[in-house]
Scaffold this active site. Sequence first.
Site, PDB file in Angstrom:
ATOM      1  N   GLU A  34       0.861  -1.263   0.023  1.00  0.00           N
ATOM      2  CA  GLU A  34       0.053   0.071  -0.054  1.00  0.00           C
ATOM      3  C   GLU A  34       0.944   1.222  -0.065  1.00  0.00           C
ATOM      4  O   GLU A  34       1.857   1.434   0.674  1.00  0.00           O
ATOM      5  CB  GLU A  34      -0.828  -0.110   1.053  1.00  0.00           C
ATOM      6  CG  GLU A  34      -1.989  -1.015   0.862  1.00  0.00           C
ATOM      7  CD  GLU A  34      -2.450  -1.692   2.758  1.00  0.00           C
ATOM      8  OE1 GLU A  34      -2.054  -0.986   3.570  1.00  0.00           O
ATOM      9  OE2 GLU A  34      -2.865  -2.670   2.724  1.00  0.00           O
ATOM     10  N   GLU A  65      -4.941  -6.773   2.388  1.00  0.00           N
ATOM     11  CA  GLU A  65      -3.713  -7.610   2.627  1.00  0.00           C
ATOM     12  C   GLU A  65      -3.857  -9.149   2.390  1.00  0.00           C
ATOM     13  O   GLU A  65      -2.856  -9.938   1.870  1.00  0.00           O
ATOM     14  CB  GLU A  65      -3.237  -7.402   4.202  1.00  0.00           C
ATOM     15  CG  GLU A  65      -3.005  -6.022   4.452  1.00  0.00           C
ATOM     16  CD  GLU A  65      -3.812  -5.000   4.564  1.00  0.00           C
ATOM     17  OE1 GLU A  65      -5.221  -5.407   4.518  1.00  0.00           O
ATOM     18  OE2 GLU A  65      -3.663  -3.703   4.868  1.00  0.00           O
ATOM     19  N   PHE A  88       1.512  -1.706   8.447  1.00  0.00           N
ATOM     20  CA  PHE A  88       1.591  -1.827   9.934  1.00  0.00           C
ATOM     21  C   PHE A  88       1.394  -3.174  10.421  1.00  0.00           C
ATOM     22  O   PHE A  88       0.522  -3.816   9.676  1.00  0.00           O
ATOM     23  CB  PHE A  88       0.702  -0.921  10.686  1.00  0.00           C
ATOM     24  CG  PHE A  88       0.508   0.641  10.581  1.00  0.00           C
ATOM     25  CD1 PHE A  88       1.045   1.364   9.413  1.00  0.00           C
ATOM     26  CD2 PHE A  88       0.899   1.233  11.855  1.00  0.00           C
ATOM     27  CE1 PHE A  88       0.890   2.822   9.312  1.00  0.00           C
ATOM     28  CE2 PHE A  88       0.945   2.747  11.752  1.00  0.00           C
ATOM     29  CZ  PHE A  88       0.921   3.338  10.517  1.00  0.00           C
ATOM     30  N   PHE A  91      -2.083  -4.997  10.998  1.00  0.00           N
ATOM     31  CA  PHE A  91      -2.876  -5.403  10.116  1.00  0.00           C
ATOM     32  C   PHE A  91      -2.494  -7.063   9.514  1.00  0.00           C
ATOM     33  O   PHE A  91      -3.281  -7.446   8.644  1.00  0.00           O
ATOM     34  CB  PHE A  91      -2.745  -4.526   8.635  1.00  0.00           C
ATOM     35  CG  PHE A  91      -2.911  -3.011   8.868  1.00  0.00           C
ATOM     36  CD1 PHE A  91      -3.468  -2.407  10.055  1.00  0.00           C
ATOM     37  CD2 PHE A  91      -2.367  -2.195   7.912  1.00  0.00           C
ATOM     38  CE1 PHE A  91      -3.361  -1.059  10.208  1.00  0.00           C
ATOM     39  CE2 PHE A  91      -2.373  -0.777   8.129  1.00  0.00           C
ATOM     40  CZ  PHE A  91      -2.783  -0.213   9.256  1.00  0.00           C
ATOM     41  N   ILE A  92      -1.777  -7.856  10.325  1.00  0.00           N
ATOM     42  CA  ILE A  92      -1.544  -9.052  10.106  1.00  0.00           C
ATOM     43  C   ILE A  92      -2.780  -9.984  10.230  1.00  0.00           C
ATOM     44  O   ILE A  92      -2.696 -11.103   9.602  1.00  0.00           O
ATOM     45  CB  ILE A  92      -0.374  -9.519  10.910  1.00  0.00           C
ATOM     46  CG1 ILE A  92       0.110 -10.710  10.318  1.00  0.00           C
ATOM     47  CG2 ILE A  92      -0.790  -9.574  12.471  1.00  0.00           C
ATOM     48  CD1 ILE A  92       0.799 -10.782   9.062  1.00  0.00           C
ATOM     49  N   HIS A 134      -2.456   0.471  15.699  1.00  0.00           N
ATOM     50  CA  HIS A 134      -1.563   0.843  14.926  1.00  0.00           C
ATOM     51  C   HIS A 134      -0.152   1.149  15.679  1.00  0.00           C
ATOM     52  O   HIS A 134       0.524   1.894  15.361  1.00  0.00           O
ATOM     53  CB  HIS A 134      -1.747   2.274  14.305  1.00  0.00           C
ATOM     54  CG  HIS A 134      -3.100   2.273  13.403  1.00  0.00           C
ATOM     55  ND1 HIS A 134      -4.231   2.000  13.715  1.00  0.00           N
ATOM     56  CD2 HIS A 134      -3.093   2.213  11.994  1.00  0.00           C
ATOM     57  CE1 HIS A 134      -4.926   2.278  12.516  1.00  0.00           C
ATOM     58  NE2 HIS A 134      -4.236   2.309  11.484  1.00  0.00           N
TER      59      HIS A 134
END
Lengths: 341, 75
Positions: A34, A65, A88, A91-92, A134
């Site tokens: 991104e 993602e 970040f 976001f996994i 975040h």
Amino acid sequence: MNLETQRKLSIGRAMNEAIAQEMRADGSVFMMGEDIRSFGGVWGHTGGLVEEFGPDRVRDTPISEAAFIGAGAGAAMQGMRPIVELMFVDFIGVCLNAVYSLAGKMCYFSGGQVKVPMVINTAVGGGYGDAGQHSQVLWSLFAHLPGLKVVCPSNAYDAKGLMTAAIRDNNPVMYMFHKNLQGVPFLGLVKGSVNRVPEETYMIPIGKAAIVREGSDVTIVGVGATVYMGLDAAEELAKEGIEAEVVDIRTIQPLDRATLCASAGKTGRLVVVDDDYLSYGLTGEIIATVTDGCWGALKGPPQRVAYPDITVPYSPSMERFVLPNAAKVVEAARRAMTQKS
Amino acid sequence: MTPIVVPDEIDEGSVGNWYFDDGARIRTDDLICEVMVEKATNEIRATVAGILRIRAPTETVVHRGDTLAVIEPAL
């Protein structure tokens, strides 16, 4: 002194240089994520890449993602060397399956026949009021899952060498870079993270720690931003006559257990600093390593300073209260010096 | 002696990282420092080669036309 050795870089610029050099040398290396193409990366670390390598090799992705991390794993299995950016690490959640169950396990499933030479580049860390989705670090999560290598540079020299090593590695590597060390003023500037970087390509071996300050009385272990908390604490402790040795592990998985045991075996005292969550994490792993490896040499119980087991607060004053810092490391080192086993 | 000044497009900013030490030899077009305006980074490059003398260290607040550094001729 020659001209090249005088130049310094920030971590972000060092990452950029390593990526560009590997893309020049190997046509199978490409990058996607991104805001990496048009915006140049939110940390400024991918600027100029699309101009040199074109939009086929430097690709902006939608906010999806699960799709693009999965595409990266598939491309790697087909012989490409993707660098895929998870903006970040927080976001996994939506793409973890592609990381640990596809990329991480395929080498095992195939008896070593399928390699997954993929780098997942991701920003970690808090301290600037960006709240619970975040601001996390999460490296212990990846280090816990078999099949993934995990690195985090504390300075530009290591950042370039570790990025080169990560791209050339035939296994998935989580390349975690700390936001507080990116040279972005609203996150604070850490001068030690900006250091001299050779223009030629080189590698820092994955799995090798560095002693960044030598000392005889207590070993302080950190990685990424916590290395500087250890160094600042060491300066303070020196005023009290306590000489701290500071170890930057640089790689979280595989952990350089030999260097940790050699240092703690020498000093007899251990403080581990981590801005990832306290329980079930890096601090416990390092303490277990040292108690296994040099129990007889320890003069007192190992200490740890880490992020408590709570969600990161939004309020800056509350976040500062719970984050590790140099003062907390100094207190832990004093405890290490006085408590007996 | 060649001054390196805050460019016209910046009203006010803060000096970010310096990429050479004070007294270092630099080449024309080397990236020598950054000036940050809010969240944007402005690259400052050397206009001539020589010896860098830093006048505005990291985190100094600077305005248009302020001197960031001077570059002395290298002997």
